[in-house]
Design an enzyme around this catalytic site. Structure first.
Site, PDB file in Angstrom:
ATOM      1  N   HIS A  95      45.125  48.363 -30.781  1.00 42.68           N
ATOM      2  CA  HIS A  95      46.451  48.818 -31.490  1.00 42.68           C
ATOM      3  C   HIS A  95      46.414  47.750 -32.606  1.00 42.68           C
ATOM      4  O   HIS A  95      45.853  46.562 -32.603  1.00 42.68           O
ATOM      5  CB  HIS A  95      47.591  49.041 -30.715  1.00 42.68           C
ATOM      6  CG  HIS A  95      47.931  48.126 -29.777  1.00 42.68           C
ATOM      7  ND1 HIS A  95      47.850  47.944 -28.532  1.00 42.68           N
ATOM      8  CD2 HIS A  95      48.416  46.665 -29.973  1.00 42.68           C
ATOM      9  CE1 HIS A  95      48.382  47.039 -28.185  1.00 42.68           C
ATOM     10  NE2 HIS A  95      48.641  45.996 -29.076  1.00 42.68           N
TER      11      HIS A  95
HETATM   12  C1  T46 Z   1      49.880  43.022 -28.174  1.00 43.21           C
HETATM   13  C2  T46 Z   1      49.238  42.750 -27.139  1.00 43.21           C
HETATM   14  C3  T46 Z   1      48.634  41.455 -27.143  1.00 43.21           C
HETATM   15  C4  T46 Z   1      57.366  46.924 -23.133  1.00 43.21           C
HETATM   16  O1  T46 Z   1      58.145  47.587 -22.495  1.00 43.21           O
HETATM   17  N1  T46 Z   1      57.909  45.816 -23.990  1.00 43.21           N
HETATM   18  C5  T46 Z   1      56.850  44.876 -24.636  1.00 43.21           C
HETATM   19  O2  T46 Z   1      57.495  43.993 -24.880  1.00 43.21           O
HETATM   20  C6  T46 Z   1      55.487  45.205 -24.516  1.00 43.21           C
HETATM   21  C7  T46 Z   1      54.575  44.119 -25.031  1.00 43.21           C
HETATM   22  C8  T46 Z   1      54.918  46.310 -23.955  1.00 43.21           C
HETATM   23  N2  T46 Z   1      55.860  47.089 -23.120  1.00 43.21           N
HETATM   24  C9  T46 Z   1      55.339  48.453 -22.573  1.00 43.21           C
HETATM   25  C10 T46 Z   1      54.687  49.390 -23.261  1.00 43.21           C
HETATM   26  C11 T46 Z   1      53.661  49.886 -22.405  1.00 43.21           C
HETATM   27  O3  T46 Z   1      54.204  50.898 -21.371  1.00 43.21           O
HETATM   28  O4  T46 Z   1      54.347  47.806 -21.583  1.00 43.21           O
HETATM   29  C12 T46 Z   1      53.459  48.761 -21.372  1.00 43.21           C
HETATM   30  C13 T46 Z   1      52.026  48.080 -21.775  1.00 43.21           C
HETATM   31  O5  T46 Z   1      52.070  47.632 -23.123  1.00 43.21           O
HETATM   32  P1  T46 Z   1      50.753  47.923 -23.925  1.00 43.21           P
HETATM   33  O6  T46 Z   1      49.966  48.883 -23.552  1.00 43.21           O
HETATM   34  O7  T46 Z   1      51.027  48.001 -25.508  1.00 43.21           O
HETATM   35  O8  T46 Z   1      49.893  46.369 -23.702  1.00 43.21           O
HETATM   36  P2  T46 Z   1      48.981  45.734 -24.141  1.00 43.21           P
HETATM   37  O9  T46 Z   1      48.514  44.553 -23.531  1.00 43.21           O
HETATM   38  O10 T46 Z   1      47.556  46.440 -24.576  1.00 43.21           O
HETATM   39  O11 T46 Z   1      49.432  45.080 -25.952  1.00 43.21           O
HETATM   40  C14 T46 Z   1      50.344  44.239 -25.566  1.00 43.21           C
HETATM   41  C15 T46 Z   1      51.409  44.277 -26.949  1.00 43.21           C
HETATM   42  O12 T46 Z   1      51.931  45.878 -26.661  1.00 43.21           O
HETATM   43  C16 T46 Z   1      50.695  44.415 -28.120  1.00 43.21           C
HETATM   44  O13 T46 Z   1      51.702  44.201 -29.043  1.00 43.21           O
HETATM   45  O14 T46 Z   1      49.475  42.549 -29.564  1.00 43.21           O
HETATM   46  O15 T46 Z   1      49.937  43.094 -25.958  1.00 43.21           O
END
Ligand code: T46
Length: 138
Positions: free
Chosen positions: A55
């Site tokens: 993303h």
């Molecule tokens: C990025 C990379 C390095 C939350 O509720 N609060 C938060 O602050 C974050 C970051 C995520 N979430 C929830 C949203 C999803 O349901 O945690 C779950 C996993 O998030 P995501 O699929 O976005 O995780 P990554 O590891 O793919 O991405 C994250 C960050 O979202 C993103 O900004 O740059 O880590």
């Protein structure tokens, strides 16, 4: 969002090496990153065959620090790409808004800490690559 791959920088985090051999201490203060920190989160226990990210952000800036172990970050500005291995806790990756990122090759025990300029907001994400590419044309 005209950010480009060259706007991504590796920043040296000041390090204090204990004179009595008790290890190292690194500190992130406001003067080394171009934003005020509103949120800190971290990724850990990531299986080595897993992939995170996939993303870009509309507004959010992030500073990524490999607290332990190593992992790779693929960065993409919609035209150019580059891959960076993060494996030193005294070197952080500053990712501005408008950059697609994908992370993989997590080593055993890797911990990725992220300092973020904004609170969590799902509407700040481009999770569709084509939508992200279109945004770069504006
Ligand atoms: C990025 C990379 C390095 C939350 O509720 N609060 C938060 O602050 C974050 C970051 C995520 N979430 C929830 C949203 C999803 O349901 O945690 C779950 C996993 O998030 P995501 O699929 O976005 O995780 P990554 O590891 O793919 O991405 C994250 C960050 O979202 C993103 O900004 O740059 O880590």
């Amino acid at each position: 969002m005209k950010t480009k791959i060259d706007d991504i920088t590796i920043i040296d985090i000041p390090k204090i090496v204990d004179p009595k051999g008790r290890g190292k201490l690194s500190v992130v203060e406001k003067n080394i990153i171009p934003f005020s920190i509103k949120r800190v989160y971290y990724l850990y226990d990531v299986p080595s065959d897993s992939y995170r990210g996939g993303h870009a952000h509309k507004k959010l800036l992030q500073f990524m620090i490999p607290l332990s172990g190593s992992f790779e970050v693929l960065l993409d500005d919609g035209v150019n790409k580059k891959k960076i291995m993060l494996n030193k806790p005294d070197k952080g990756l500053l990712i501005p808004q408008g950059i697609w990122r994908e992370m993989d090759n997590f080593s055993s025990g890797a911990i990725c800490m992220v300092l973020a300029s904004e609170h969590y907001d799902e509407s700040d994400y481009f999770r569709d690559y084509e939508e992200f590419k279109k945004s770069k044309l504006n």
